[in-house]
Design a protein around this motif. Structure first.
Motif, short mmCIF file in Angstrom:
data_model
loop_
_atom_site.label_atom_id
_atom_site.label_comp_id
_atom_site.label_asym_id
_atom_site.label_seq_id
_atom_site.Cartn_x
_atom_site.Cartn_y
_atom_site.Cartn_z
N GLU A 55 6.88 0.70 -2.84
CA GLU A 55 5.42 0.62 -2.81
C GLU A 55 4.99 -0.70 -3.40
O GLU A 55 5.45 -1.09 -4.46
CB GLU A 55 4.78 1.78 -3.56
CG GLU A 55 3.26 1.73 -3.45
CD GLU A 55 2.57 2.96 -3.98
OE1 GLU A 55 2.81 4.04 -3.43
OE2 GLU A 55 1.79 2.82 -4.94
N THR A 73 -2.57 -1.26 -0.75
CA THR A 73 -1.33 -0.53 -1.03
C THR A 73 -0.53 -0.43 0.25
O THR A 73 -1.05 -0.04 1.30
CB THR A 73 -1.62 0.89 -1.57
OG1 THR A 73 -2.45 0.79 -2.72
CG2 THR A 73 -0.34 1.60 -1.95
N SER A 75 3.41 0.96 1.68
CA SER A 75 4.61 1.69 1.30
C SER A 75 5.60 1.73 2.46
O SER A 75 5.23 1.66 3.63
CB SER A 75 4.28 3.12 0.85
OG SER A 75 3.74 3.86 1.91
#
Length: 109
Positions: A55, A73, A75
């Motif tokens: 992540e 973000t 991931s």
């Protein structure tokens, strides 16, 4: 995150998942200082677990006044033979993708 700095907050980007970078087309400008200039990226925070899931997170900030425009973000993980990608960002949008690591993807017949 600032909804006023972007044209469309958390725009659906389909399978597009940016690990780094910025979707400038969606940037209206900084609501704090009225600048449409460059964005600065705060230091990336990268985390990886024992299974290899990763992540990455950082903030898109105005390079003039340091106002936080959005938190980004990204991931990545491998699960049951598939590479799983996802992105969540008020400026860059949301996206997810899944790709088989096998030569013939059993889900795509």
């Amino acid at each position: 995150m600032c909804r006023e700095c972007v044209h469309e907050f958390c725009k659906d980007r389909g399978t597009t998942c940016l690990e780094t970078g910025v979707y400038y087309i969606n940037l209206k400008g900084c609501v704090e200082c009225s600048t449409r200039g460059e964005l600065a990226k705060a230091e990336c925070k990268r985390e990886e677990d024992e299974d290899g899931a990763e992540e990455i997170s950082f903030e898109h900030r105005c390079s003039k006044c340091d106002h936080v425009v959005a938190k980004h973000t990204y991931s990545f993980s491998v699960d049951d033979g598939y590479q799983e990608y996802s992105m969540q960002c008020g400026l860059c949008g949301t996206g997810s993708d899944s790709r088989s690591v096998l030569p013939d993807d059993p889900h795509r017949g």
